[in-house]
Design a protein around this motif. Structure first.
Motif, PDB file in Angstrom:
ATOM      1  N   TRP A 119       0.808  -1.220   0.000  1.00 18.05           N
ATOM      2  CA  TRP A 119       0.000   0.000   0.000  1.00 18.05           C
ATOM      3  C   TRP A 119       0.844   1.274   0.000  1.00 18.05           C
ATOM      4  CZ3 TRP A 119      -3.057  -2.463   4.535  1.00 18.05           C
ATOM      5  CH2 TRP A 119      -3.935  -3.424   4.027  1.00 18.05           C
ATOM      6  N   SER A 120       2.017   1.231   0.622  1.00 17.89           N
ATOM      7  CA  SER A 120       2.808   2.454   0.767  1.00 17.89           C
ATOM      8  C   SER A 120       3.905   2.603  -0.279  1.00 17.89           C
ATOM      9  CB  SER A 120       3.438   2.512   2.162  1.00 17.89           C
ATOM     10  OG  SER A 120       4.336   1.427   2.343  1.00 17.89           O
ATOM     11  N   ARG A 121       4.386   1.457  -0.832  1.00 15.96           N
ATOM     12  CA  ARG A 121       5.542   1.538  -1.739  1.00 15.96           C
ATOM     13  C   ARG A 121       5.304   0.887  -3.093  1.00 15.96           C
ATOM     14  NH1 ARG A 121      10.132  -0.993   1.928  1.00 15.96           N
ATOM     15  NH2 ARG A 121      11.434  -0.438   0.130  1.00 15.96           N
ATOM     16  N   GLY A 122       4.288   0.032  -3.187  1.00 17.80           N
ATOM     17  CA  GLY A 122       3.993  -0.586  -4.474  1.00 17.80           C
ATOM     18  C   GLY A 122       4.288  -2.069  -4.496  1.00 17.80           C
ATOM     19  N   PRO A 123       3.702  -2.806  -5.444  1.00 19.04           N
ATOM     20  CA  PRO A 123       3.813  -4.271  -5.472  1.00 19.04           C
ATOM     21  C   PRO A 123       5.229  -4.779  -5.691  1.00 19.04           C
ATOM     22  CG  PRO A 123       2.746  -3.438  -7.466  1.00 19.04           C
ATOM     23  CD  PRO A 123       2.820  -2.301  -6.517  1.00 19.04           C
ATOM     24  N   GLU A 124       6.069  -3.998  -6.327  1.00 21.29           N
ATOM     25  CA  GLU A 124       7.436  -4.471  -6.583  1.00 21.29           C
ATOM     26  C   GLU A 124       8.257  -4.618  -5.305  1.00 21.29           C
ATOM     27  OE1 GLU A 124       7.484   0.060  -7.113  1.00 21.29           O
ATOM     28  OE2 GLU A 124       6.146  -1.639  -7.520  1.00 21.29           O
ATOM     29  N   HIS A 125       7.764  -4.060  -4.217  1.00 17.67           N
ATOM     30  CA  HIS A 125       8.475  -4.150  -2.939  1.00 17.67           C
ATOM     31  C   HIS A 125       7.985  -5.302  -2.056  1.00 17.67           C
ATOM     32  CE1 HIS A 125      10.650  -0.348  -3.485  1.00 17.67           C
ATOM     33  NE2 HIS A 125       9.537   0.129  -4.017  1.00 17.67           N
ATOM     34  N   VAL A 126       6.960  -6.011  -2.502  1.00 17.85           N
ATOM     35  CA  VAL A 126       6.422  -7.116  -1.716  1.00 17.85           C
ATOM     36  C   VAL A 126       7.302  -8.351  -1.881  1.00 17.85           C
ATOM     37  CG1 VAL A 126       4.447  -8.667  -1.415  1.00 17.85           C
ATOM     38  CG2 VAL A 126       4.075  -6.235  -1.907  1.00 17.85           C
ATOM     39  N   SER A 127       7.611  -8.998  -0.765  1.00 16.44           N
ATOM     40  CA  SER A 127       8.460 -10.188  -0.792  1.00 16.44           C
ATOM     41  C   SER A 127       7.797 -11.319  -1.568  1.00 16.44           C
ATOM     42  CB  SER A 127       8.745 -10.660   0.641  1.00 16.44           C
ATOM     43  OG  SER A 127       9.350 -11.941   0.630  1.00 16.44           O
ATOM     44  N   VAL A 128       8.599 -12.006  -2.369  1.00 14.59           N
ATOM     45  CA  VAL A 128       8.097 -13.169  -3.096  1.00 14.59           C
ATOM     46  C   VAL A 128       7.649 -14.260  -2.128  1.00 14.59           C
ATOM     47  CG1 VAL A 128      10.382 -14.250  -3.281  1.00 14.59           C
ATOM     48  CG2 VAL A 128       8.614 -14.784  -4.977  1.00 14.59           C
TER      49      VAL A 128
END
Length: 407
Positions: A119-128
């Motif tokens: 929510w704060s930084r974008g999906p590319e920052h979500v851990s796999v």
């Protein structure tokens, strides 16, 4: 017959069986202020916390980035249980080893951190690793991967009843031909979202005193304290365990699960029926039971219902009852499994641990509740009870094995 040959404990009042048992007998509590985030605006601020345990000392660094708090605790407990059982998993056939764990919350802390990134930084920052770290089955999966266990495995979700259900399913798996099953329950949901979920249920005590916040069966009981942790056991086919010279802590002599009828049906809750069915499965009558490890919800209405079930089964003050979970809080899927460990230690040492904090039990409960001090008594048979939110009930009968070692 299925025997428990290994125990692993990660509890708020002790990591390892000996530390947990010593704390349980001494009345040392693991309940304290929840300090992992700001709880100043919350109506309740106490929890059973597994502190003074650094997962980095027990797990490889690659696992730390992949796992939630609950999975780390489960991995530590599982390895401890396997080592306690003296099992060399590398020398066994992978399909001869299974894993059955229970989990009520999934990877709460992990997944909510990843949501915040989304929510704060974008999906590319979500851990796999979010793809599996959140899931209820992740503890079973990570234990099986780490120890090369490819036999029949399962994950169960039944809130507080789940740990006993995991042992019951493991027993079925052993009976079906799998020589060894790692089983039990571990939970942790003490991040901000998890805490909001606990509080929303309406059963958490708002008493700010750790000594009295959770006092099951007391006339002043106002709810429970949530906690984290639990226990993992190694369950083996008795003949296979004897062949390799393994120690047996005890056997799962009986198990049953029931579900409560719908509210307003006029039918009684299912806990008493689960207890009767578990005893019947063990081929025992109520007179054989030396101690009951109660579910002990800590709310008067639920405590009264459990007291009635015990009174109907055993008679008024017909059997000693205890709830050592008053020192740890309710651990959800970890609670029943941890009570099984306490029951096994009671049989080994012939002592019943007390129910901490409880001082005044209503006379009409008709309970012989062990309070204040441990009670020395022969313990050959223990009945362990657990109730999960929304109607789950489980009961397990524990008996000693013939070849159990003495301390």
């Amino acid at each position: 017959m299925s025997v428990i040959t290994g125990l692993g404990v990660v509890a708020p009042n002790g990591v390892g069986v000996e530390e947990f048992w010593a704390a349980t007998l001494a009345g040392r509590s693991g309940i304290g202020e929840l300090d992992r985030f700001d709880t100043s605006g919350c109506p309740a601020r106490l929890a059973g916390l597994v502190n003074n345990l650094d997962p980095a000392h027990h797990l490889p660094s690659r696992l730390l980035s992949q796992t939630d708090v609950s999975t780390r605790l489960a991995l530590i407990a599982a390895r401890s249980a396997i080592e306690d059982a003296g099992v060399d998993t590398s020398a066994m056939t992978d399909y001869d080893m299974g894993v059955v764990t229970a989990n009520a919350s999934g990877g709460f802390d992990f997944t909510h951190r990843e949501f915040k990134k989304l929510w704060s930084r974008g999906p590319e920052h979500v851990s796999v690793y979010e793809s599996f770290a959140w899931f209820y089955a992740v503890n079973t999966g990570q234990i099986s991967i780490r120890h090369g266990m490819r036999g029949p495995s399962m994950a169960l979700v039944a809130e507080q009843a789940g740990g006993l259900d995991a042992l019951g399913q493991a027993r079925r798996t052993v009976r079906a031909g799998t020589p060894l099953v790692v089983c039990g329950g571990v939970d942790s949901a003490l991040d901000p979202w998890g805490w909001a979920s606990h509080l929303s249920g309406g059963r958490v005590s708002t008493d700010p005193d750790p000594a009295t916040a959770y006092r099951p069966f007391d006339r002043r009981a106002t709810g429970h304290v949530p906690g984290e942790g639990g226990a993992i056991c190694v369950l083996e086919d008795a003949e296979a365990a004897r062949t390799r010279g393994a120690r047996g802590y005890g056997e799962i002599a009986g198990y049953a699960a029931t579900f409560d009828p719908p509210p307003g049906s006029g039918r009684p809750p299912g806990l008493g029926r689960a207890a009767r069915l578990a005893l019947a499965d063990a081929g025992l009558g109520p007179e054989a039971v030396d101690v009951v490890f109660a579910d002990a919800a800590g709310l008067p209405s639920l405590d009264r219902a459990e007291a009635q079930a015990l009174r109907e089964l055993f008679g008024v003050r017909g059997v000693p009852v205890t709830a050592p979970k008053a020192l740890t809080g309710r651990l959800f899927s970890g609670g029943g499994a941890l009570d099984v460990v306490a029951a096994l230690m009671s049989m080994r040492h012939n002592v019943i641990p007390p129910t901490s904090g409880t001082t005044s039990v209503p006379d009409d409960y008709g309970l012989d509740l062990v309070v204040a001090e441990p009670r020395s008594a022969p313990v050959r048979t223990a009945l362990v009870l657990a109730r999960g939110r929304w109607g789950f009930n489980a009961a397990t009968v524990i008996r000693p094995t013939q070849n159990r070692s003495q301390p």
